[in-house]
Design a protein around this motif. Structure first.
Motif, PDB file in Angstrom:
ATOM      1  N   ALA A 131       0.846  -1.196   0.000  1.00  0.00           N
ATOM      2  CA  ALA A 131       0.000   0.000   0.000  1.00  0.00           C
ATOM      3  C   ALA A 131       0.882   1.248   0.000  1.00  0.00           C
ATOM      4  O   ALA A 131       0.671   2.177  -0.789  1.00  0.00           O
ATOM      5  N   ALA A 132       1.910   1.230   0.867  1.00  0.00           N
ATOM      6  CA  ALA A 132       2.785   2.410   0.960  1.00  0.00           C
ATOM      7  C   ALA A 132       3.487   2.671  -0.370  1.00  0.00           C
ATOM      8  O   ALA A 132       3.513   3.815  -0.855  1.00  0.00           O
ATOM      9  N   ILE A 133       4.012   1.604  -0.972  1.00  0.00           N
ATOM     10  CA  ILE A 133       4.722   1.778  -2.248  1.00  0.00           C
ATOM     11  C   ILE A 133       3.766   2.375  -3.294  1.00  0.00           C
ATOM     12  O   ILE A 133       4.113   3.318  -4.010  1.00  0.00           O
ATOM     13  N   SER A 134       2.550   1.811  -3.336  1.00  0.00           N
ATOM     14  CA  SER A 134       1.621   2.247  -4.369  1.00  0.00           C
ATOM     15  C   SER A 134       1.203   3.701  -4.163  1.00  0.00           C
ATOM     16  O   SER A 134       1.219   4.496  -5.100  1.00  0.00           O
ATOM     17  N   PHE A 190       9.349  -0.982 -10.146  1.00  0.00           N
ATOM     18  CA  PHE A 190       9.921  -2.297 -10.391  1.00  0.00           C
ATOM     19  C   PHE A 190      10.986  -2.636  -9.348  1.00  0.00           C
ATOM     20  O   PHE A 190      10.989  -3.676  -8.703  1.00  0.00           O
ATOM     21  N   LEU A 191      11.879  -1.662  -9.165  1.00  0.00           N
ATOM     22  CA  LEU A 191      13.018  -1.857  -8.263  1.00  0.00           C
ATOM     23  C   LEU A 191      12.569  -1.979  -6.802  1.00  0.00           C
ATOM     24  O   LEU A 191      12.980  -2.880  -6.074  1.00  0.00           O
ATOM     25  N   VAL A 192      11.685  -1.063  -6.422  1.00  0.00           N
ATOM     26  CA  VAL A 192      11.261  -1.035  -5.019  1.00  0.00           C
ATOM     27  C   VAL A 192      10.503  -2.323  -4.668  1.00  0.00           C
ATOM     28  O   VAL A 192      10.722  -2.941  -3.636  1.00  0.00           O
ATOM     29  N   TYR A 193       9.615  -2.726  -5.578  1.00  0.00           N
ATOM     30  CA  TYR A 193       8.897  -3.975  -5.350  1.00  0.00           C
ATOM     31  C   TYR A 193       9.858  -5.147  -5.179  1.00  0.00           C
ATOM     32  O   TYR A 193       9.690  -6.004  -4.314  1.00  0.00           O
TER      33      TYR A 193
END
Ligand code: ADP
Length: 430
Positions: free
Chosen positions: A101-104, A118-121
């Motif tokens: 959720a935070a990344i999105s 891509f990288l963070v995921y």
């Protein structure tokens, strides 16, 4: 079990401080980890945050802020696991949902590039897999893929961009597989350690509890032999003597187990040393075992050296048990011929040797012969009483005295066991 390396046993290996950077995630426990690991980890994070911040690109600055946020999420998750280990799986799931959720949200508002997502995921999925196990890693992977796929669809990304999904899948699967191996190995090590512990407990309990009945049997044998319970006929006496000699064997095994259990808990066997004339001791032991050798028509002799040997400082009972085990083995593993015991002086040591003309020991068995519970694979050996502790303890006792125990042997050609004992200092000076 007996073949585990002695000085680098599993408990020792496990006790070594973990310097693996991922151990912090994996174990979810800061207290047990080395401070260097934390220092490196924090420095790397701070370095990345600064590097991203100074790009002055809003995409990357928000990414830097996300990294700080994710650190907070990580720490909270680890804190929760530390409070209650059983919560690990659930904390893992919350961690996954929260992070996705935070990344999105962060990515959406900061208008991140797809590459950044891509990288963070990828980083996030890897750490979830390593920190909370395969299950959580997979959930993390699937959620991330759904969000990422939805995003690609949402912006009508070119078909080629969707290729990232299988690439990511391959990378994540590799992490999952190695995590699986790690978890399996961890479980195996835990099982081995549990078995080792159970074995130690069993040996300690068994040896303590066997001592009392063995002593009681001796007591009753004495009462019977003395005739306190009525006169025995010859046949009865023979049977009682057999019980007695079997009880002696049982007593020997019990003592061996007890000594092993002392060594197992890392304590040293206590030595009660006193200056001793070794020839007397050897002669006594040889005399005691001649009748046993004669039952197999073997000639057991002690070849004394010319003149008296210097004194040695030894625990008489312990050295007697070492020597008697060597002679006993020589008798056990020899079918015909001579058994010779010698003692000589050499370079500040007394060297005692026991040689036989028996079955010998195969070359591949020689390195294992002094290992705990080891018995040679030779079929003849299995007919003999014994549990493979005599030589293991013998070598330990000799080493505690500052000496060495060695063997030379060939299959079918007899064996020579030797041990050394340092000569008492005053005697060297004379
Ligand atoms: P045990 O005799 O009770 O089995 P030990 O530790 O004394 O235990 O000996 C370990 C093994 O070493 C024996 O099982 C046997 O295979 C081998 N061994 C010891 N002494 C001799 C010998 N004199 N000749 C041949 N094999 C021997």
């Amino acid at each position: 079990m007996g073949t585990l390396p002695k000085n680098d046993s599993l408990p020792t290996l496990m006790a070594k401080p973990e310097r693996n950077i991922f151990a912090v995630y994996r174990d979810g426990n800061h207290r047990d980890n080395n401070w260097i690991v934390h220092a490196v980890r924090i420095s790397v994070r701070v370095g990345i945050v600064f590097a991203l911040w100074f790009t002055r690109s809003p995409h990357y600055q928000v990414l830097a802020a996300y990294m700080v946020l994710s650190e907070v999420i990580d720490q909270l998750a680890m804190l929760a696991v530390r409070q209650k280990e059983s919560l690990r799986k659930w904390v893992g799931y919350i961690y996954v949902v929260n992070s996705v959720a935070a990344i999105s949200v962060v990515g959406y508002f900061a208008d991140w590039l797809l590459n950044d997502y891509f990288l963070v995921y990828l980083i996030h999925v890897s750490s979830a897999t390593m920190g909370f196990g395969i299950g959580v890693g997979l959930v993390s992977f699937i959620t991330s893929m759904l969000v990422y796929g939805a995003m690609l669809l949402g912006i009508h990304a070119p078909l080629i961009t969707f290729l990232r999904i299988p690439i990511m899948a391959i990378i994540v699967l590799r992490i999952v597989v190695s995590q699986g191996r790690y978890e399996k190995a961890g479980e195996m090590i835990k099982n081995i350690l549990d078995i080792e512990q159970a074995k130690k407990d069993f040996i300690a309990i068994a040896s303590h509890n066997l001592r009392t009945p063995v002593a009681a049997i001796y007591g009753y044998i004495e009462v019977l032999l003395r005739g306190d319970a009525g006169t025995l006929n010859d046949q009865q006496k023979i049977y009682i003597q057999r019980i007695q000699s079997n009880n002696q064997e049982l007593e020997k095994l019990t003592e061996q187990l007890l000594q092993v259990s002392i060594l197992e808990v890392g304590r040293e066997i206590n030595l009660m040393k006193q200056p001793t004339q070794i020839e007397m001791l050897i002669q006594d032991e040889v005399n005691k075992l001649i009748p046993l050798a004669e039952t197999k028509s073997l000639r057991l002799t002690f070849n004394k050296s010319r003149g008296l040997l210097p004194l040695v400082s030894i625990d008489v009972e312990k050295i007697k048990s070492v020597l008697s085990n060597l002679i006993d083995n020589a008798i056990k593993y020899t079918e015909k011929g001579n058994i010779t015991v010698t003692a000589r002086q050499e370079d500040g040591f007394i060297v005692v040797s026991v040689s036989d003309m028996g079955i010998g020991i195969a070359e591949e068995d020689l390195p294992k012969i002094f290992t705990k519970f080891y018995r040679s694979g030779n079929i003849l050996v299995y007919n003999k009483v014994g549990i493979g502790l005599g030589l293991y303890l013998g070598r330990q006792i000799i080493e505690l005295h500052g000496g060495k125990m060695t063997v030379e042997s060939r299959s079918g050609q007899g064996s020579v066991f030797e041990f050394t004992l340092p000569i008492l200092k005053e005697d060297i000076l004379k």
